[in-house]
Design a protein around this motif. Structure first.
Motif, PDB file in Angstrom:
ATOM      1  N   PHE A 135       0.866  -1.171   0.000  1.00 28.50           N
ATOM      2  CA  PHE A 135       0.000   0.000   0.000  1.00 28.50           C
ATOM      3  C   PHE A 135       0.907   1.226   0.000  1.00 28.50           C
ATOM      4  CE2 PHE A 135      -2.948  -3.130   1.624  1.00 28.50           C
ATOM      5  CZ  PHE A 135      -4.195  -2.717   1.128  1.00 28.50           C
ATOM      6  N   ILE A 136       0.593   2.213  -0.828  1.00 27.20           N
ATOM      7  CA  ILE A 136       1.460   3.389  -0.915  1.00 27.20           C
ATOM      8  C   ILE A 136       0.632   4.662  -0.923  1.00 27.20           C
ATOM      9  CG2 ILE A 136       1.534   3.421  -3.450  1.00 27.20           C
ATOM     10  CD1 ILE A 136       4.536   4.205  -3.174  1.00 27.20           C
ATOM     11  N   HIS A 137       1.130   5.680  -0.235  1.00 33.91           N
ATOM     12  CA  HIS A 137       0.468   6.978  -0.227  1.00 33.91           C
ATOM     13  C   HIS A 137       0.705   7.666  -1.571  1.00 33.91           C
ATOM     14  CE1 HIS A 137      -0.489  11.121   0.893  1.00 33.91           C
ATOM     15  NE2 HIS A 137      -1.165  10.602   1.911  1.00 33.91           N
ATOM     16  N   PRO A 138      -0.289   8.403  -2.083  1.00 30.76           N
ATOM     17  CA  PRO A 138      -0.108   9.065  -3.386  1.00 30.76           C
ATOM     18  C   PRO A 138       1.107   9.989  -3.435  1.00 30.76           C
ATOM     19  CG  PRO A 138      -2.410   9.148  -2.727  1.00 30.76           C
ATOM     20  CD  PRO A 138      -1.652   8.598  -1.556  1.00 30.76           C
ATOM     21  N   GLY A 182       3.932   8.020  -5.886  1.00 30.16           N
ATOM     22  CA  GLY A 182       3.073   6.915  -5.497  1.00 30.16           C
ATOM     23  C   GLY A 182       2.071   6.494  -6.552  1.00 30.16           C
ATOM     24  N   THR A 183       1.466   7.466  -7.219  1.00 32.12           N
ATOM     25  CA  THR A 183       0.463   7.125  -8.236  1.00 32.12           C
ATOM     26  C   THR A 183       1.089   6.324  -9.373  1.00 32.12           C
ATOM     27  OG1 THR A 183       0.839   9.328  -9.177  1.00 32.12           O
ATOM     28  CG2 THR A 183      -1.077   9.062  -7.750  1.00 32.12           C
ATOM     29  N   LEU A 188       2.905   1.280 -12.532  1.00 32.11           N
ATOM     30  CA  LEU A 188       4.014   0.448 -13.001  1.00 32.11           C
ATOM     31  C   LEU A 188       3.995  -0.954 -12.408  1.00 32.11           C
ATOM     32  CD1 LEU A 188       7.034   2.947 -12.915  1.00 32.11           C
ATOM     33  CD2 LEU A 188       5.788   2.139 -14.915  1.00 32.11           C
ATOM     34  N   GLY A 189       3.358  -1.117 -11.251  1.00 34.25           N
ATOM     35  CA  GLY A 189       3.376  -2.399 -10.559  1.00 34.25           C
ATOM     36  C   GLY A 189       4.338  -2.449  -9.392  1.00 34.25           C
ATOM     37  N   LEU A 190       4.979  -1.316  -9.070  1.00 36.73           N
ATOM     38  CA  LEU A 190       5.845  -1.269  -7.901  1.00 36.73           C
ATOM     39  C   LEU A 190       5.038  -1.364  -6.614  1.00 36.73           C
ATOM     40  CD1 LEU A 190       8.255   1.619  -8.954  1.00 36.73           C
ATOM     41  CD2 LEU A 190       8.807  -0.823  -8.820  1.00 36.73           C
ATOM     42  N   ALA A 191       3.809  -0.870  -6.640  1.00 37.13           N
ATOM     43  CA  ALA A 191       2.907  -0.936  -5.487  1.00 37.13           C
ATOM     44  C   ALA A 191       1.582  -1.521  -5.936  1.00 37.13           C
ATOM     45  CB  ALA A 191       2.715   0.445  -4.871  1.00 37.13           C
ATOM     46  N   THR A 192       0.821  -2.022  -4.981  1.00 40.57           N
ATOM     47  CA  THR A 192      -0.430  -2.708  -5.279  1.00 40.57           C
ATOM     48  C   THR A 192      -1.630  -1.776  -5.205  1.00 40.57           C
ATOM     49  OG1 THR A 192       0.601  -4.569  -4.108  1.00 40.57           O
ATOM     50  CG2 THR A 192      -1.693  -4.832  -4.783  1.00 40.57           C
TER      51      THR A 192
END
Length: 269
Positions: A135-138, A182-183, A188-192
Motif C-alpha cells: 500500500f502506498i500513499h499518493p 506513489g500514483t 508500473l506495478g511497484l505498489a499494489t
C-alpha cells in the motif's frame, strides 16, 4: 533491536515497524541486524498469520545511512560491496547480510504487506519490494537510488524488480534512479494499492488474511511465489499434492463448518 525495529503481535498480525524516525529510518549496520532478527522472530512464531511492515515518522525508509557512504569512500574495498555491513559471510545462507535484511520478509511463510509513506529509496525501496503486497500513499516516492552513488541495487532488488515491472522498466529505473511518485508506482506495478492511510489499510487487509485458514494461506503463498522458478510440470504436481494435503485437514474442515454454521472459524496454528 528495539532501537531500530519494533514488533507488536495481536490477533495473528505482526505489526513490524522501523523506529529510527529521527534518521528517516535510514539503514545502518544495526538496522540490518535488527531487520534480520525481526524476520527470524516472526518466522518462528506460528501464531503470526500476516505481517505488516512500515516505518515510523516522515517516511518508510530513506535508504542507506549517509555515514555508510562516507565509510565506502574512505575505507578499503571489501568483497561483496564497499561497506563492512554487507559482507558475503552470512552464516551459510544464500544471501549477504544486506540481502537477508530484505529476503527475510520475502521468505516468510505468511503474507507480508508493506505500508509505504514518504520516501522509500534505495535500501528502503528494496525492503518494500520484499513484501508480497504494497500500500502506498499518493505523495510517497520510490527510487532505485543506488545509481546516484555509482552502485547497483544489491539487497535482492535485481531479483524482485523485474518480476514486478518487467525487464525493460526495471532497467530504466536502475539506470536512471529517477523518483517515482506513489500514483505511478501503482501504474508500473511497484505498489499494489494507493492509500491515504497505508498503515491502516495494510493492517485491515492483514487482519482479513489472518481470519482465513493459515494452512491454505501459507501454501497459497508458497505456490504463487515459486512460479517461474520451477517447471510447469513441477508446479502442477505440487499444486495437486498440496490440494490433497489440505482436503479433510482440521483447518479445512473448520472452514466448511464455520461457513455453514454462520460463525467465525477457529483455526489451529
Amino acid at each position: 533491536m528495539k532501537d531500530r525495529v519494533s514488533i507488536d503481535v495481536s490477533e495473528g498480525v505482526a505489526d513490524v515497524r522501523l523506529v529510527r524516525a529521527e534518521k528517516m529510518n535510514a539503514v545502518d549496520g544495526a538496522m540490518f541486524e535488527a531487520l534480520i532478527e525481526a524476520g527470524d522472530i516472526c518466522a518462528a512464531d506460528r501464531s503470526i498469520r500476516a505481517i505488516v511492515l512500515s516505518g515510523e515518522g516522515r517516511g518508510f525508509c530513506a535508504g542507506l545511512d549517509f555515514g555508510s557512504f562516507q565509510a565506502m569512500a574512505s575505507g578499503p574495498r571489501r568483497e561483496g560491496g564497499g561497506s563492512g555491513e554487507r559482507l558475503l559471510d552470512n552464516e551459510g545462507r544464500i544471501t549477504s547480510r544486506g540481502q537477508q535484511a530484505v529476503y527475510t520478509w520475502t521468505e516468510q511463510a505468511v503474507p507480508v504487506i508493506a505500508a509505504v509513506h514518504g520516501p522509500a529509496l534505495g535500501a528502503g525501496f528494496q525492503l518494500a519490494l520484499g513484501a508480497d503486497i504494497r500500500f502506498i500513499h499518493p505523495e510517497a516516492t520510490m527510487s532505485v537510488l543506488e545509481i546516484r552513488w555509482g552502485l547497483i541495487p544489491d539487497m535482492t532488488g535485481t531479483q524482485m524488480l523485474p518480476r514486478l515491472v518487467g525487464l525493460d522498466v526495471a532497467k530504466e529505473l536502475t539506470f536512471t534512479g529517477r523518483m517515482v511518485p506513489g500514483t505511478e508506482c501503482v501504474e508500473l506495478g511497484l505498489a499494489t494499492h494507493l492509500s491515504d492511510d497505508p498503515h491502516a489499510d495494510a493492517m485491515a487487509l492483514a487482519r482479513e488474511i489472518a481470519s482465513k485458514s493459515p494452512d491454505a494461506i501459507r501454501h497459497g503463498k508458497r505456490l504463487l511465489s515459486q512460479v517461474g522458478q520451477v517447471t510447469v510440470a513441477e508446479q502442477f504436481a505440487d499444486e495437486a499434492r498440496t490440494m490433497g494435503s489440505l482436503i479433510g485437514s482440521p483447518n479445512q474442515l473448520e472452514s466448511v463448518s464455520a461457513y455453514f454454521e454462520k460463525r467465525d472459524p477457529v483455526y489451529e496454528d
